[in-house]
Design an enzyme around this catalytic site. Structure first.
Site, PDB file in Angstrom:
ATOM      1  N   HIS A 144       2.270  -6.249   1.129  1.00 31.15           N
ATOM      2  CA  HIS A 144       2.234  -6.227  -0.340  1.00 31.15           C
ATOM      3  C   HIS A 144       2.946  -7.456  -0.906  1.00 31.15           C
ATOM      4  O   HIS A 144       2.443  -8.110  -1.831  1.00 31.15           O
ATOM      5  CB  HIS A 144       2.896  -4.936  -0.826  1.00 31.15           C
ATOM      6  CG  HIS A 144       3.021  -4.820  -2.309  1.00 31.15           C
ATOM      7  ND1 HIS A 144       2.110  -4.131  -3.082  1.00 31.15           N
ATOM      8  CD2 HIS A 144       3.964  -5.293  -3.170  1.00 31.15           C
ATOM      9  CE1 HIS A 144       2.484  -4.187  -4.348  1.00 31.15           C
ATOM     10  NE2 HIS A 144       3.611  -4.888  -4.428  1.00 31.15           N
ATOM     11  N   GLU A 145       4.100  -7.772  -0.346  1.00 28.46           N
ATOM     12  CA  GLU A 145       4.852  -8.940  -0.822  1.00 28.46           C
ATOM     13  C   GLU A 145       4.140 -10.244  -0.474  1.00 28.46           C
ATOM     14  O   GLU A 145       4.114 -11.182  -1.281  1.00 28.46           O
ATOM     15  CB  GLU A 145       6.263  -8.937  -0.223  1.00 28.46           C
ATOM     16  CG  GLU A 145       7.042  -7.649  -0.402  1.00 28.46           C
ATOM     17  CD  GLU A 145       7.082  -7.167  -1.844  1.00 28.46           C
ATOM     18  OE1 GLU A 145       7.001  -8.003  -2.768  1.00 28.46           O
ATOM     19  OE2 GLU A 145       7.190  -5.949  -2.056  1.00 28.46           O
ATOM     20  N   HIS A 148       1.511 -10.851  -2.989  1.00 25.38           N
ATOM     21  CA  HIS A 148       2.032 -11.430  -4.233  1.00 25.38           C
ATOM     22  C   HIS A 148       2.121 -12.950  -4.123  1.00 25.38           C
ATOM     23  O   HIS A 148       1.743 -13.677  -5.048  1.00 25.38           O
ATOM     24  CB  HIS A 148       3.418 -10.865  -4.530  1.00 25.38           C
ATOM     25  CG  HIS A 148       3.419  -9.583  -5.297  1.00 25.38           C
ATOM     26  ND1 HIS A 148       2.771  -9.434  -6.504  1.00 25.38           N
ATOM     27  CD2 HIS A 148       4.020  -8.386  -5.046  1.00 25.38           C
ATOM     28  CE1 HIS A 148       2.964  -8.207  -6.963  1.00 25.38           C
ATOM     29  NE2 HIS A 148       3.713  -7.551  -6.093  1.00 25.38           N
ATOM     30  N   GLU A 223       0.360  -5.553  -9.638  1.00 29.54           N
ATOM     31  CA  GLU A 223       0.731  -4.606  -8.587  1.00 29.54           C
ATOM     32  C   GLU A 223      -0.503  -3.999  -7.934  1.00 29.54           C
ATOM     33  O   GLU A 223      -0.547  -3.821  -6.707  1.00 29.54           O
ATOM     34  CB  GLU A 223       1.630  -3.506  -9.154  1.00 29.54           C
ATOM     35  CG  GLU A 223       3.014  -3.984  -9.550  1.00 29.54           C
ATOM     36  CD  GLU A 223       3.710  -4.721  -8.420  1.00 29.54           C
ATOM     37  OE1 GLU A 223       3.704  -4.221  -7.279  1.00 29.54           O
ATOM     38  OE2 GLU A 223       4.231  -5.817  -8.677  1.00 29.54           O
TER      39      GLU A 223
END
EC number: 3.4.24.-
Length: 289
Positions: A144-145, A148, A223
């Site tokens: 997930h990071e 980003h 997100e």
């Protein structure tokens, strides 16, 4: 509200607010009355983007200091080696340079990514996350990071915030100039300096709140994109499992002054000011992929 976007926004708002006051002083000292719309717009652009750019380039060092983390130069134990290997593998798969890696001591089950560019980024995870999640779940959080960073979210947020800052300063100055202006007995334009300052500062605060709502809406959108990016890197079931885990752990405590850049978790508040969508909606979106 999550720890990640908060520090960026607070730093940006503080810098922009101070620069706005400096702008007022410059206009007063130089005798510029603010009648030139083009001049005000140019100054608003300069000061608006200065605040967001300073926040962007300070984000990595501020994040590290805020959590007391140090970048891992060489893995010293099994947990650090696992994290190093995971970040290296996922960054290669995402097609980005390997970010710096850090582990910080906190009971919060959380992680964040930050940095001014893809070539100067950071992924940090808490000891609480490593202690409370399985490797599959933690792998999804790291993905997930990484998503980003790959999506360029921090730069995009900076550009958006720069535009919002510009409109906050520009509209505040135009309205305060109109409200404080008048004509004397000879028909000459005059300006009540006290009224101008009070109205300008009050409007910057009000418009700043509205700008924060827009920034938070965009953060929630990002997100969902990062969740989908994680699903592409490691599979949606792992990301769903990670979000389900977050539903069963304590809500993280807010840090002093807040933090950072891209937290996986967020504290609930009124929806307009939430940087993250509710976990239930994120899980539902992943299941519908």
């Amino acid at each position: 509200m999550s720890k990640r976007v908060i520090l960026f926004l607070l730093t940006n708002l503080a810098i922009t607010f101070v620069l706005g006051i400096v702008l007022n002083i410059i206009f007063q000292v130089t005798g510029i009355k603010g009648t030139s719309t083009t001049g005000i717009l140019m100054m608003s652009l300069l000061f608006g983007f200065t605040g967001s750019l300073i926040s962007l380039f300070m984000s990595k060092s501020m994040a590290l200091r805020s959590v007391g983390a140090e970048v891992i130069q060489q893995p010293r134990n099994q947990a650090e080696q696992w994290l190093f290997n995971t970040v290296q593998r996922q960054s290669q798969k995402a097609g980005i340079p390997m970010p710096d890696i850090a582990i910080y001591h906190s009971a919060d089950v959380n992680a964040f990514a930050t940095g001014a560019t893809k070539n100067n980024s950071l992924v940090a995870v808490s000891t609480g996350l490593l202690d409370n999640m399985t490797e599959d779940e933690a792998e999804a959080v790291v993905a997930h990071e990484i998503a980003h960073i790959a999506n360029g979210d921090m730069v995009t947020m900076t550009l958006l915030q720069g535009v919002l800052n510009t409109f906050v300063i520009f509209l505040s100055r135009m309205i305060s100039t109109a409200v404080s202006g008048s004509r004397d007995e000879n028909g000459n334009s005059t300006q009540n300096t006290l009224v101008f300052w009070v109205v300008d500062i009050a409007l910057q605060m009000i418009f700043g709140i509205l700008a924060t709502m827009i920034a938070m809406w965009f953060s929630r959108y990002r997100e969902y994109r990062a969740d989908m990016g994680s699903a592409q890197l490691v599979g949606k079931e792992k990301m769903i499992a990670a979000l389900e885990r977050l539903r069963h752990v304590h809500e993280p405590q807010e840090m002093q002054g807040s933090l950072s850049a891209f937290m996986i978790n967020g504290i609930r508040s009124k929806e307009l000011f939430m940087s993250h969508p509710p976990l239930e909606k994120r899980i539902e979106a992943l299941r519908n992929l």
